[in-house]
Write a protein that holds these residues in place. Structure first.
Motif, mmCIF file in Angstrom:
data_model
loop_
_atom_site.group_PDB
_atom_site.id
_atom_site.type_symbol
_atom_site.label_atom_id
_atom_site.label_comp_id
_atom_site.label_asym_id
_atom_site.label_seq_id
_atom_site.Cartn_x
_atom_site.Cartn_y
_atom_site.Cartn_z
ATOM 1 N N ASN A 2 0.821 -1.229 0.000
ATOM 2 C CA ASN A 2 0.000 0.000 0.000
ATOM 3 C C ASN A 2 0.849 1.271 0.000
ATOM 4 N N ASP A 3 2.072 1.186 -0.562
ATOM 5 C CA ASP A 3 2.930 2.370 -0.695
ATOM 6 C C ASP A 3 3.169 3.067 0.638
ATOM 7 N N ASP A 5 5.910 4.011 2.020
ATOM 8 C CA ASP A 5 6.845 5.124 1.939
ATOM 9 C C ASP A 5 6.170 6.384 1.406
ATOM 10 N N GLU A 6 5.283 6.230 0.437
ATOM 11 C CA GLU A 6 4.591 7.398 -0.105
ATOM 12 C C GLU A 6 3.644 8.011 0.924
ATOM 13 N N ARG A 27 12.846 3.025 -3.248
ATOM 14 C CA ARG A 27 12.637 1.798 -2.486
ATOM 15 C C ARG A 27 13.297 0.623 -3.181
#
Length: 290
Positions: A2-3, A5-6, A27
């Motif tokens: 689910n991203d 880092d974003e 990443r």
């Protein structure tokens, strides 16, 4: 998943729109893999060695691997981070247990992360403890996907709040719920997760102050199941000086050029795998690119 880092980046940009514009994320990802696999089979080491990062967040999939492997490869990554010369901080992202592999629970996962952090001089993002609190306080907001192992959008958002609060040293409470509102995470759940994340980070900081010595502002990450590396800003002059120093060290005969044997040490440091023949072919290709 689910991203993550974003979502951390979205929180950072919401907290400081000016500095947030300089935030850059990379990443190194290999799904379901422990740190051992990331060390051996991804380019995470090469990117860390470039020295561009302010922090590296390592996520070990501890239920899937062993405590011994976690300690070994967390230490290897940490030493590699120190060797990069960037001054980056190592942050261990504490994960959560699941039923399929129930040999270790939240408390033991936490203990192993605190012990590893103390041994290495690293920091901890206590996501697993935040999951434990959220499951006790608001179980209606499911944190797991149907497989009972991977995080749902709720679980990822809660983890993002913990990582943000750990790296930036401030609460996510009151920040716009960026990235939610599309039905994946409700506004009510996001508000609850912001509060819980900060409560857990504050409580852990009181108990383990050396594991929360970050000064906020700049961050980077690498995760076990997925590794993320964040580059914010860099001092170009300092980087040029490091490059010149590295070149001088490698140029053993002082002729101003790097032969294949001279450059091999740096290639190995950057994660090159292969015998002398494979390296020589790689060297020729590099020279052709120049």
């Amino acid at each position: 998943v689910n991203d993550l880092d974003e979502q951390v980046a979205a929180l950072a940009r919401a907290a400081d729109p000016v500095d947030g514009k300089a935030l850059h994320i990379e990443r190194a990802v290999r799904g379901g893999s422990p740190l051992k696999t990331l060390w051996k089979k991804t380019d995470a080491r090469q990117r860390i060695a470039q020295g561009r990062f302010d922090a590296v967040v390592l996520q070990e999939d501890l239920p899937e691997t062993t405590i011994a492997s976690f300690n070994e490869y967390a230490a290897r990554f940490h030493e590699h981070i120190l060797a990069s010369g960037s001054g980056a901080t190592t942050v261990l992202l504490m994960t959560w247990p699941y039923e399929r592999l129930n040999w270790i629970g939240t408390e033991d996962i936490a203990v192993e992360h605190w012990k590893a952090a103390a041994n290495l001089g690293a920091h901890v993002a206590p996501a697993g403890l935040a999951w434990q609190r959220a499951e006790a306080q608001c179980p209606e907001y499911g944190l797991y996907q149907p497989d009972g192992e991977h995080p749902s959008p709720n679980g990822t958002y809660l983890t993002a709040c913990v990582v943000f609060s750990t790296l930036w040293g401030r609460t996510a409470v009151g920040l716009p719920c960026t990235g939610v509102g599309d039905g994946a995470v409700s506004h009510e759940a996001a508000v609850a997760f912001q509060r819980i994340a900060w409560e857990v980070v504050e409580a852990c900081r009181d108990q383990h102050p050396k594991c929360f010595a970050l000064d906020g502002g700049r961050a980077a990450a690498a995760e076990g199941t997925s590794a993320a590396l964040t580059d914010t800003s860099a001092n170009a002059a300092g980087r040029d000086a490091l490059i010149a120093a590295a070149f001088g060290t490698l140029d053993r005969d002082g002729d101003g050029r790097l032969s294949a044997p001279e450059l091999r040490a740096f290639a190995d440091f950057m994660g090159f795998f292969g015998d002398d023949g494979a390296w020589f072919q790689e060297y020729l290709e590099l020279c052709g690119d120049v």
